[in-house]
Design a protein around this motif. Structure first.
Motif, PDB file in Angstrom:
ATOM      1  N   PHE A   1       0.906  -1.349  -0.093  1.00  0.00           N
ATOM      2  CA  PHE A   1      -0.003  -0.106  -0.099  1.00  0.00           C
ATOM      3  C   PHE A   1       1.104   1.140  -0.139  1.00  0.00           C
ATOM      4  CE2 PHE A   1      -3.481   2.591   0.645  1.00  0.00           C
ATOM      5  CZ  PHE A   1      -3.721   3.177   1.415  1.00  0.00           C
ATOM      6  N   ILE A   2       0.971   1.901  -1.237  1.00  0.00           N
ATOM      7  CA  ILE A   2       1.683   3.373  -1.483  1.00  0.00           C
ATOM      8  C   ILE A   2       0.835   4.907  -1.482  1.00  0.00           C
ATOM      9  CG2 ILE A   2       3.015   5.202  -2.678  1.00  0.00           C
ATOM     10  CD1 ILE A   2       4.059   2.280  -3.345  1.00  0.00           C
ATOM     11  N   GLU A   3       1.031   5.576  -0.593  1.00  0.00           N
ATOM     12  CA  GLU A   3      -0.590   6.302  -0.306  1.00  0.00           C
ATOM     13  C   GLU A   3       0.845   7.655  -0.035  1.00  0.00           C
ATOM     14  OE1 GLU A   3      -0.954   8.910   2.431  1.00  0.00           O
ATOM     15  OE2 GLU A   3       0.104   8.323   3.700  1.00  0.00           O
ATOM     16  N   GLY A   4      -0.266   7.927  -1.506  1.00  0.00           N
ATOM     17  CA  GLY A   4       0.094  10.151  -1.208  1.00  0.00           C
ATOM     18  C   GLY A   4      -0.868  11.178  -1.475  1.00  0.00           C
ATOM     19  N   GLY A   5      -0.363  12.451  -1.146  1.00  0.00           N
ATOM     20  CA  GLY A   5      -1.684  13.476  -1.288  1.00  0.00           C
ATOM     21  C   GLY A   5      -1.200  14.544  -0.213  1.00  0.00           C
ATOM     22  N   LYS A   6      -1.890  15.457  -0.968  1.00  0.00           N
ATOM     23  CA  LYS A   6      -2.190  16.870  -0.062  1.00  0.00           C
ATOM     24  C   LYS A   6      -2.228  17.028   1.534  1.00  0.00           C
ATOM     25  CE  LYS A   6      -1.301  18.885  -4.248  1.00  0.00           C
ATOM     26  NZ  LYS A   6      -1.826  20.637  -4.665  1.00  0.00           N
ATOM     27  N   GLU A   7      -2.786  17.927   2.303  1.00  0.00           N
ATOM     28  CA  GLU A   7      -2.911  18.372   3.347  1.00  0.00           C
ATOM     29  C   GLU A   7      -4.774  17.200   4.157  1.00  0.00           C
ATOM     30  OE1 GLU A   7      -2.660  18.847   7.336  1.00  0.00           O
ATOM     31  OE2 GLU A   7      -0.966  19.272   5.919  1.00  0.00           O
ATOM     32  N   THR A   8      -5.933  17.789   2.934  1.00  0.00           N
ATOM     33  CA  THR A   8      -6.451  17.197   3.346  1.00  0.00           C
ATOM     34  C   THR A   8      -6.465  15.619   3.909  1.00  0.00           C
ATOM     35  OG1 THR A   8      -7.562  18.882   2.386  1.00  0.00           O
ATOM     36  CG2 THR A   8      -8.413  16.904   2.496  1.00  0.00           C
ATOM     37  N   HIS A   9      -5.763  14.499   2.379  1.00  0.00           N
ATOM     38  CA  HIS A   9      -5.231  13.763   2.371  1.00  0.00           C
ATOM     39  C   HIS A   9      -4.756  13.374   3.419  1.00  0.00           C
ATOM     40  CE1 HIS A   9      -4.437   9.705   1.363  1.00  0.00           C
ATOM     41  NE2 HIS A   9      -2.848  10.136   1.251  1.00  0.00           N
ATOM     42  N   ARG A  10      -3.714  14.088   3.976  1.00  0.00           N
ATOM     43  CA  ARG A  10      -2.792  13.624   5.096  1.00  0.00           C
ATOM     44  C   ARG A  10      -3.381  13.678   6.461  1.00  0.00           C
ATOM     45  NH1 ARG A  10       0.167  10.567   4.714  1.00  0.00           N
ATOM     46  NH2 ARG A  10       0.324   9.926   6.877  1.00  0.00           N
ATOM     47  N   LYS A  11      -4.672  15.048   6.479  1.00  0.00           N
ATOM     48  CA  LYS A  11      -5.806  14.208   7.466  1.00  0.00           C
ATOM     49  C   LYS A  11      -6.872  13.345   7.867  1.00  0.00           C
ATOM     50  CE  LYS A  11      -5.685  19.460   8.460  1.00  0.00           C
ATOM     51  NZ  LYS A  11      -6.462  20.623   8.561  1.00  0.00           N
ATOM     52  N   THR A  12      -7.059  12.904   6.791  1.00  0.00           N
ATOM     53  CA  THR A  12      -7.521  12.146   6.237  1.00  0.00           C
ATOM     54  C   THR A  12      -7.014  10.594   7.357  1.00  0.00           C
ATOM     55  OG1 THR A  12      -8.828  12.971   5.051  1.00  0.00           O
ATOM     56  CG2 THR A  12      -9.389  10.238   5.364  1.00  0.00           C
ATOM     57  N   ILE A  13      -6.085  10.922   6.735  1.00  0.00           N
ATOM     58  CA  ILE A  13      -5.567   9.121   6.778  1.00  0.00           C
ATOM     59  C   ILE A  13      -4.852   9.303   8.112  1.00  0.00           C
ATOM     60  CG2 ILE A  13      -2.804   8.327   6.469  1.00  0.00           C
ATOM     61  CD1 ILE A  13      -4.619   7.281   4.119  1.00  0.00           C
ATOM     62  N   GLU A  14      -4.661  10.521   8.921  1.00  0.00           N
ATOM     63  CA  GLU A  14      -4.489  11.086  10.461  1.00  0.00           C
ATOM     64  C   GLU A  14      -5.290  10.101  11.253  1.00  0.00           C
ATOM     65  OE1 GLU A  14      -2.929  14.171  11.181  1.00  0.00           O
ATOM     66  OE2 GLU A  14      -0.479  14.557  10.237  1.00  0.00           O
ATOM     67  N   ARG A  15      -7.213  10.280  10.271  1.00  0.00           N
ATOM     68  CA  ARG A  15      -7.930  10.012  11.389  1.00  0.00           C
ATOM     69  C   ARG A  15      -8.806   8.202  10.987  1.00  0.00           C
ATOM     70  NH1 ARG A  15     -10.448  14.614   9.014  1.00  0.00           N
ATOM     71  NH2 ARG A  15     -11.710  12.805   7.434  1.00  0.00           N
TER      72      ARG A  15
ATOM     73  N   TYR B   1      -5.984   6.226  10.894  1.00  0.00           N
ATOM     74  CA  TYR B   1      -4.896   5.968  12.345  1.00  0.00           C
ATOM     75  C   TYR B   1      -5.592   5.661  13.370  1.00  0.00           C
ATOM     76  CZ  TYR B   1      -1.380   4.375   8.491  1.00  0.00           C
ATOM     77  OH  TYR B   1      -0.556   4.236   6.989  1.00  0.00           O
ATOM     78  N   ASP B   2      -5.704   6.810  13.530  1.00  0.00           N
ATOM     79  CA  ASP B   2      -6.410   7.530  14.800  1.00  0.00           C
ATOM     80  C   ASP B   2      -7.470   6.318  15.178  1.00  0.00           C
ATOM     81  OD1 ASP B   2      -4.025   8.871  15.463  1.00  0.00           O
ATOM     82  OD2 ASP B   2      -6.265  10.493  15.063  1.00  0.00           O
ATOM     83  N   LYS B   3      -8.368   6.160  14.271  1.00  0.00           N
ATOM     84  CA  LYS B   3      -9.084   5.033  14.726  1.00  0.00           C
ATOM     85  C   LYS B   3      -8.910   3.176  14.534  1.00  0.00           C
ATOM     86  CE  LYS B   3     -14.699   4.184  12.914  1.00  0.00           C
ATOM     87  NZ  LYS B   3     -15.505   4.302  11.878  1.00  0.00           N
ATOM     88  N   TYR B   4      -7.975   3.422  13.612  1.00  0.00           N
ATOM     89  CA  TYR B   4      -7.796   1.670  12.975  1.00  0.00           C
ATOM     90  C   TYR B   4      -6.268   1.298  13.286  1.00  0.00           C
ATOM     91  CZ  TYR B   4     -12.395   1.880  10.594  1.00  0.00           C
ATOM     92  OH  TYR B   4     -13.139   1.986  10.081  1.00  0.00           O
ATOM     93  N   ARG B   5      -5.774   0.118  14.453  1.00  0.00           N
ATOM     94  CA  ARG B   5      -4.668   0.301  14.782  1.00  0.00           C
ATOM     95  C   ARG B   5      -4.340  -0.628  13.708  1.00  0.00           C
ATOM     96  NH1 ARG B   5      -2.391  -4.580  16.368  1.00  0.00           N
ATOM     97  NH2 ARG B   5      -4.656  -5.182  16.788  1.00  0.00           N
TER      98      ARG B   5
END
Length: 166
Positions: free
Chosen positions: A15-29, A31-35
């Protein structure tokens, strides 16, 4: 799959992901929800990169990514040891020796499918000798292993300039 606790289990091999600030915030959420087992920012990992599923993956400052399986080859892929005279004095290899050949050839197949395309031909040819069970099978699989050890291969994935994306 549903686990016994009713949690969702997701198995992701690559899995490779990338994007701008909105994407980063979505990914952080996320990881906060799922281990998750392992998440690495390759750009921050430097020349050490990360080891992932037997591969060493490094992202360089110019954004190219290199993938090497040398560590796997050195630590896991071994030639089949045979007693002195076995290859010259044996007409048909034993069930145990054939199992060894198949096991090492399985490792060659995995290498060929992930980061060692040079192992595709030996991996494909070796099974044609399973029925004959000649000692030549051991020599062939050992030659392929020797080639893996002698010639390290690194796959390079080059970035596509944004203007050239379609």
């Amino acid at each position: 799959d549903e686990t016994s606790e009713g949690q969702l289990l997701l198995d992701v091999d690559d899995f490779i992901e990338g994007g701008k600030e909105t994407h980063r915030k979505t990914i952080e959420r996320f990881y906060d929800k799922y281990r998750c087992g392992k998440a690495v920012d390759l750009r921050s990992a430097g020349q050490e990169g990360t080891r992932f599923a037997g591969r060493r993956v490094v992202q360089h400052p110019d954004f190219r990514i290199t993938v090497s399986m040398d560590e796997y080859v050195k630590s896991k892929l071994r030639p089949i040891e045979v007693p002195k005279g076995y290859l010259s004095n044996t007409k048909e290899i034993s069930d145990g020796m054939l199992t060894n050949v198949k096991g090492v050839n399985g490792g060659l197949g995995w290498l060929a499918s992930t980061a060692r395309p040079d192992m595709a031909a030996p991996h494909s040819i070796i099974p044609s000798g399973y029925e004959r069970r000649t000692p030549q099978l051991i020599s062939e699989v050992n030659a392929a292993v020797k080639q893996c050890h002698a010639v390290p291969i690194t796959i390079t994935i080059w970035p596509i300039p944004f203007a050239e994306l379609r």
